[in-house]
Scaffold this motif. Structure first.
Motif, PDB file in Angstrom:
ATOM      1  N   ILE A 143      45.891  29.544  40.711  1.00 23.23           N
ATOM      2  CA  ILE A 143      46.604  28.408  40.121  1.00 23.23           C
ATOM      3  C   ILE A 143      47.121  27.478  41.216  1.00 23.23           C
ATOM      4  CG2 ILE A 143      48.572  27.759  38.659  1.00 23.23           C
ATOM      5  CD1 ILE A 143      46.443  29.211  37.101  1.00 23.23           C
ATOM      6  N   GLU A 144      47.713  28.083  42.275  1.00 21.45           N
ATOM      7  CA  GLU A 144      48.244  27.278  43.373  1.00 21.45           C
ATOM      8  C   GLU A 144      47.121  26.473  44.030  1.00 21.45           C
ATOM      9  OE1 GLU A 144      48.831  30.370  42.752  1.00 21.45           O
ATOM     10  OE2 GLU A 144      50.984  30.809  42.871  1.00 21.45           O
ATOM     11  N   ALA A 145      45.971  27.136  44.231  1.00 14.13           N
ATOM     12  CA  ALA A 145      44.847  26.450  44.860  1.00 14.13           C
ATOM     13  C   ALA A 145      44.370  25.296  43.989  1.00 14.13           C
ATOM     14  CB  ALA A 145      43.710  27.436  45.107  1.00 14.13           C
ATOM     15  N   ARG A 146      44.318  25.535  42.656  1.00 10.84           N
ATOM     16  CA  ARG A 146      43.846  24.471  41.764  1.00 10.84           C
ATOM     17  C   ARG A 146      44.820  23.311  41.751  1.00 10.84           C
ATOM     18  NH1 ARG A 146      43.323  25.955  35.718  1.00 10.84           N
ATOM     19  NH2 ARG A 146      45.540  25.529  35.923  1.00 10.84           N
TER      20      ARG A 146
ATOM     21  N   ILE B 233      40.763  23.824  52.740  1.00 12.57           N
ATOM     22  CA  ILE B 233      40.215  25.126  53.103  1.00 12.57           C
ATOM     23  C   ILE B 233      40.790  26.165  52.142  1.00 12.57           C
ATOM     24  CG2 ILE B 233      39.868  26.795  54.965  1.00 12.57           C
ATOM     25  CD1 ILE B 233      38.832  24.045  55.708  1.00 12.57           C
ATOM     26  N   LEU B 234      39.922  26.853  51.425  1.00 16.13           N
ATOM     27  CA  LEU B 234      40.358  27.876  50.480  1.00 16.13           C
ATOM     28  C   LEU B 234      39.987  29.244  51.054  1.00 16.13           C
ATOM     29  CD1 LEU B 234      39.072  25.939  47.377  1.00 16.13           C
ATOM     30  CD2 LEU B 234      41.463  26.231  48.039  1.00 16.13           C
ATOM     31  N   ILE B 235      41.005  29.951  51.530  1.00 16.42           N
ATOM     32  CA  ILE B 235      40.751  31.263  52.140  1.00 16.42           C
ATOM     33  C   ILE B 235      40.680  32.296  51.023  1.00 16.42           C
ATOM     34  CG2 ILE B 235      41.560  32.966  53.796  1.00 16.42           C
ATOM     35  CD1 ILE B 235      42.918  30.775  55.309  1.00 16.42           C
ATOM     36  N   ASN B 236      39.463  32.716  50.717  1.00 15.27           N
ATOM     37  CA  ASN B 236      39.228  33.611  49.588  1.00 15.27           C
ATOM     38  C   ASN B 236      39.264  35.075  50.048  1.00 15.27           C
ATOM     39  OD1 ASN B 236      38.615  34.390  47.004  1.00 15.27           O
ATOM     40  ND2 ASN B 236      36.419  33.983  47.185  1.00 15.27           N
ATOM     41  N   MET B 237      39.315  35.986  49.077  1.00 15.25           N
ATOM     42  CA  MET B 237      39.309  37.435  49.345  1.00 15.25           C
ATOM     43  C   MET B 237      40.532  37.841  50.150  1.00 15.25           C
ATOM     44  SD  MET B 237      35.334  38.055  50.163  1.00 15.25           S
ATOM     45  CE  MET B 237      34.079  37.396  49.096  1.00 15.25           C
ATOM     46  N   ILE B 238      41.651  37.181  49.882  1.00 15.37           N
ATOM     47  CA  ILE B 238      42.870  37.488  50.614  1.00 15.37           C
ATOM     48  C   ILE B 238      43.319  38.918  50.326  1.00 15.37           C
ATOM     49  CG2 ILE B 238      44.477  36.602  48.847  1.00 15.37           C
ATOM     50  CD1 ILE B 238      44.757  36.043  52.660  1.00 15.37           C
ATOM     51  N   ASP B 239      42.956  39.425  49.127  1.00 17.03           N
ATOM     52  CA  ASP B 239      43.307  40.809  48.783  1.00 17.03           C
ATOM     53  C   ASP B 239      42.610  41.803  49.704  1.00 17.03           C
ATOM     54  OD1 ASP B 239      41.025  39.712  47.564  1.00 17.03           O
ATOM     55  OD2 ASP B 239      40.911  41.358  46.121  1.00 17.03           O
ATOM     56  N   GLU B 240      41.327  41.514  50.026  1.00 15.21           N
ATOM     57  CA  GLU B 240      40.598  42.415  50.929  1.00 15.21           C
ATOM     58  C   GLU B 240      41.192  42.381  52.327  1.00 15.21           C
ATOM     59  OE1 GLU B 240      36.338  42.081  51.066  1.00 15.21           O
ATOM     60  OE2 GLU B 240      36.178  42.019  48.877  1.00 15.21           O
ATOM     61  N   ALA B 241      41.570  41.171  52.787  1.00 17.88           N
ATOM     62  CA  ALA B 241      42.166  41.042  54.119  1.00 17.88           C
ATOM     63  C   ALA B 241      43.483  41.818  54.184  1.00 17.88           C
ATOM     64  CB  ALA B 241      42.392  39.572  54.442  1.00 17.88           C
ATOM     65  N   ASP B 242      44.280  41.729  53.094  1.00 14.07           N
ATOM     66  CA  ASP B 242      45.539  42.477  53.034  1.00 14.07           C
ATOM     67  C   ASP B 242      45.284  43.964  53.200  1.00 14.07           C
ATOM     68  OD1 ASP B 242      47.231  40.411  52.795  1.00 14.07           O
ATOM     69  OD2 ASP B 242      47.404  40.479  50.594  1.00 14.07           O
ATOM     70  N   LYS B 243      44.275  44.440  52.444  1.00 11.70           N
ATOM     71  CA  LYS B 243      43.977  45.867  52.480  1.00 11.70           C
ATOM     72  C   LYS B 243      43.556  46.320  53.860  1.00 11.70           C
ATOM     73  CE  LYS B 243      42.582  46.798  47.850  1.00 11.70           C
ATOM     74  NZ  LYS B 243      41.375  46.454  47.095  1.00 11.70           N
ATOM     75  N   LEU B 244      42.862  45.428  54.595  1.00 10.22           N
ATOM     76  CA  LEU B 244      42.403  45.783  55.940  1.00 10.22           C
ATOM     77  C   LEU B 244      43.514  45.622  56.965  1.00 10.22           C
ATOM     78  CD1 LEU B 244      38.925  44.013  55.831  1.00 10.22           C
ATOM     79  CD2 LEU B 244      39.323  46.475  55.853  1.00 10.22           C
ATOM     80  N   GLY B 245      44.701  45.173  56.510  1.00 13.44           N
ATOM     81  CA  GLY B 245      45.828  45.036  57.425  1.00 13.44           C
ATOM     82  C   GLY B 245      45.805  43.761  58.246  1.00 13.44           C
ATOM     83  N   MET B 246      45.141  42.720  57.707  1.00 15.39           N
ATOM     84  CA  MET B 246      45.095  41.453  58.440  1.00 15.39           C
ATOM     85  C   MET B 246      46.208  40.546  57.956  1.00 15.39           C
ATOM     86  SD  MET B 246      41.005  40.856  58.213  1.00 15.39           S
ATOM     87  CE  MET B 246      40.846  39.655  59.511  1.00 15.39           C
TER      88      MET B 246
ATOM     89  N   HIS C 200      40.125  38.107  41.417  1.00 16.55           N
ATOM     90  CA  HIS C 200      41.223  38.632  40.614  1.00 16.55           C
ATOM     91  C   HIS C 200      42.189  37.559  40.151  1.00 16.55           C
ATOM     92  CE1 HIS C 200      39.649  42.511  41.533  1.00 16.55           C
ATOM     93  NE2 HIS C 200      39.672  42.218  42.816  1.00 16.55           N
ATOM     94  N   GLY C 201      42.070  36.355  40.713  1.00 16.50           N
ATOM     95  CA  GLY C 201      42.885  35.247  40.228  1.00 16.50           C
ATOM     96  C   GLY C 201      44.176  35.028  40.994  1.00 16.50           C
ATOM     97  N   THR C 202      44.527  35.940  41.920  1.00 13.45           N
ATOM     98  CA  THR C 202      45.747  35.743  42.701  1.00 13.45           C
ATOM     99  C   THR C 202      45.658  34.437  43.485  1.00 13.45           C
ATOM    100  OG1 THR C 202      45.260  38.037  43.258  1.00 13.45           O
ATOM    101  CG2 THR C 202      47.380  37.155  44.026  1.00 13.45           C
ATOM    102  N   GLY C 203      46.680  33.596  43.369  1.00 13.15           N
ATOM    103  CA  GLY C 203      46.703  32.367  44.164  1.00 13.15           C
ATOM    104  C   GLY C 203      45.796  31.278  43.632  1.00 13.15           C
TER     105      GLY C 203
END
Lengths: 595, 100
Positions: free
Chosen positions: A151-154, A111-124, A146-149
């Motif tokens: 490399i780890e996912a790959r 499971i690849l949880i994408n858009m983690i940056d948006e979730a952070d911004k929304l305070g999740m 944006h590429g965050t995370g």
């Protein structure tokens, strides 16, 4: 070769992840058991060669739409070592049930949880470990944009795929059955693992929407945006088009014309005057198409296209189409080909076919070129814009008439429910990559079709041996004579009917063909046209050109997108009949009234 | 006159329900106005359509809020973090219990 399939709901950044993982090496291809072409690419992960397949975005593995069927068909017929399920971090409670469906299949998903940056911004906050334990498969978070995370996912994918092996297909088929329990389990899991503010507010998006979806200003703003896109495409495209034409011409003068002395005249004429010029004319339109795709990718990636559908849906609903159909019809005024490809976003086949039946009536830029030439030659500067306006109205009227006539035949019960994603600034690399995929696809398919068409038309106008090229005695003029009983009643002379053959391949060739046929250009050609037809005949001719068929590329696209010869023939038959009926009505009425 | 008739048809939610399968007597999503919320009770539609609407986020027990309605066109609905646009005709298939 191991195989990794990428799945997820629409708007989860699935393609963004795919592009980041595979770069630009991907290609479209056919797969066992699947009727559409899917995007895939080969990459090296660790020491392993891995084939990555991008499956269509779906909302439910067990749903009934075309895309959902495609995913099931693919999984039932192609062994998969690992499945990457992309989910949107901001909508976990909504998206997890489908991820669980894949786990239930025993497909070893990650499971690849994408858009983690948006979730952070929304305070999740997401408790990844608890989630991984709850669904019993590995979970990683990342931002594919944006590429965050990433490399780890790959790396995680590389680790897992090196040891995993495909599930036996028979076992998989047994598991592909409904499962309602998953939704309940998913809800209890998200409430345990995800903490979010009680009401997630998309502040920025809401603020923009207050303007762009404004009850009064929304539509005018939308038309203004589309107008600016068109302006940009043609302002930037025209000089590029001239440049390509110039380069092709220079190459002809520098490298090809010297061959005239070495090759037999017939072969030279065929290769250079026929093939090179014909294909060159079409090639000079490639920059406009690239720009067009580029801007449409920006509009689409930003989330604005979904807003356009919201704004225009009430108008389109009355004609059996929906908001997305309007956007495509509008795109067709630039070029019908990308507009036809754009109907892929529609899930219901009958809705898609109806939209594809309507789009070819959009007065595209190539037809506009022909009309501008003829109206300037035959009408006064005061009349010419009125005639053009009349042609635009005829284009809209035919599109709407077609939708109304065939609305019953291609009736769709599909509910119009669409996701409204938040606005996201487009990422340049992603937009360019998408443009590249589209143009690659276009060239690969269109090239064979256009070359065949050009060759055919050249042969028709130059044979049998000894006839005047483009003049009397050629096969083309025989066809003209043969067509006379059909074309005389609408005021088109046998000489001009040869032009319709050229126009069938591409409207871009029409004026060039007139030049080649008559040996005249500029003002002299305009004078020649004035002797060939009067104003009533000219309007009748242009009406026919507008409606009878856009070009071979459009037909080829209709065929490849509908995958149905029958539908393509049907569409061609209808537009030919409509063109003839419209011209006949106009021509005979005008003559009866004494014009 | 025609416009008024159309508006009346669309604004009157009972008569806008175009349902042959099961007539809905209860409150449905298309009756809500901007800013109002309701709890989804069920979707009255053929199996395929129902499953599709559910998987897009219209799940029983979840709360739906109307963000905006265009006068003749679709509605903009929020269910949790999911934003959807849907036609009134389709919203009328979603029965709700109201608690404004």
């Amino acid at each position: 070769m191991k195989r990794l399939a990428i799945v997820g709901m629409p708007n989860t950044g699935k393609s963004t992840f795919f592009n980041r993982l595979t770069g630009s090496s991907s290609r479209v291809g056919n797969w066992p058991g699947v009727t559409v072409e899917l995007l895939s690419a080969r990459v090296v992960l660790g020491s392993e060669g891995v084939e990555v397949v991008d499956l269509p975005g779906i909302y439910d593995l067990h749903g009934f739409s075309d895309d959902e069927q495609i995913v099931r068909d693919f999984l039932e017929n192609n062994p998969v070592d690992l499945i990457g399920v992309i989910v949107n971090a901001t909508q976990l409670e909504h998206q997890l049930p489908m991820a669980l469906q894949f786990c239930k299949l025993g497909l070893h998903p990650i499971i690849l949880i994408n858009m983690i940056d948006e979730a952070d911004k929304l305070g999740m906050r997401i408790d990844v470990d608890a989630l991984a334990e709850g669904i019993k498969c590995p979970v990683r978070t990342l931002s594919a944009r944006h590429g965050t995370g990433f490399i780890e996912a790959r790396d995680a994918i590389t680790d897992i795929i090196s040891t995993s092996s495909p599930v036996p297909l028979r076992e998989l088929r047994q598991n592909l059955h409904a499962d309602d329990e998953l939704v309940k389990y998913s809800e209890s899991l998200t409430s345990r693992c995800v903490s979010a503010p009680s009401r997630v507010v998309r502040e920025m998006t809401e603020r923009i929407d207050r303007f762009l979806l404004h009850p009064v200003l929304g539509l005018p703003l939308f038309f203004l945006t589309m107008f600016l896109v068109f302006q940009a495409v043609y302002t930037l495209g025209a000089p590029l088009q001239d440049l390509v034409a110039f380069l092709l011409d220079a190459f002809r003068g520098w490298a090809l014309e010297p061959l005239a002395t070495r090759l037999p005249a017939g072969l030279y004429g065929f290769l250079v005057d026929g093939l090179y010029d014909g294909v060159g004319t079409v090639a000079s339109f490639v920059p406009v198409i690239i720009l067009f795709f580029f801007f449409m990718a920006v509009v689409e990636d930003s989330g604005y296209l979904a807003r356009a559908a919201f704004l225009t849906d009430s108008l389109m609903a009355r004609m059996g189409l929906d908001g997305r159909g309007f956007v495509m019809l509008l795109m067709g005024f630039g070029c019908n080909v990308p507009a036809l490809m754009g109907t892929r976003v529609m899930r219901s086949r009958s809705l898609r076919l109806l939209s594809m039946l309507v789009i070819p009536f959009s007065l595209c830029s190539a037809r506009l070129q022909v009309f501008i030439f003829i109206t300037t030659a035959l009408f006064s500067p005061r009349e010419a814009p009125l005639v053009l306006f009349f042609l635009y109205m005829a284009s809209f009227a035919s599109a709407f008439l077609t939708a109304v006539v065939f609305g019953k035949r291609y009736r769709s019960d599909e509910p119009f429910v669409m996701e409204l994603p938040p606005y996201r600034p487009p990422v340049l690399k992603q937009v360019l990559l998408r443009g590249w995929h589209e143009i690659h696809h276009f060239l690969r398919r269109a090239s064979t079709f256009i070359i065949t068409g050009v060759v055919l038309v050249w042969l028709l106008t130059h044979y049998p041996e000894g006839s005047t090229p483009g003049g009397a005695g050629t096969y083309a003029s025989m066809v003209g004579q043969w067509l006379a009983p059909v074309l005389n009643p609408i005021g088109i002379s046998p000489d001009m009917s040869i032009i319709l053959l050229f126009g069938f391949v591409a409207k871009e060739i029409v004026i060039g063909a007139l030049v080649a046929m008559t040996g005249l250009d500029g003002g002299a050609l305009a004078g020649y046209l004035a002797t060939q037809m009067d104003t009533v005949q000219a309007i009748s001719f242009m009406l026919f050109v507008l409606l009878y068929t856009p070009c071979l590329s459009t037909l080829a696209t209709q065929l490849s997108e509908s995958r149905s010869w029958k539908f393509t023939a049907y569409s061609l038959g209808w537009s030919l009949a409509l063109a003839w009926a419209a011209s006949f009505t106009f021509y005979q009425t005008a003559r009866l009234l004494g014009y | 006159m025609l416009m008024q008739a159309i508006m009346r048809t669309i604004l009157n939610c009972k008569s806008s329900v175009d349902m042959k399968e099961q007539p809905i007597d209860q409150l449905n999503l298309s009756c809500l106005r901007k800013g109002q919320t309701g709890m989804i009770l069920g979707i009255h539609a053929p199996d395929g359509t129902r499953q599709r609407m559910q998987s897009m986020g219209l799940r029983t027990g979840h709360e739906a809020e109307v963000i905006r309605c265009s006068r003749l066109g679709p509605m903009h609905i929020r269910i949790g973090s999911v934003h959807l646009i849907m036609r009134r005709r389709d919203a009328a298939r979603v029965s709700i219990s109201s608690h404004q």
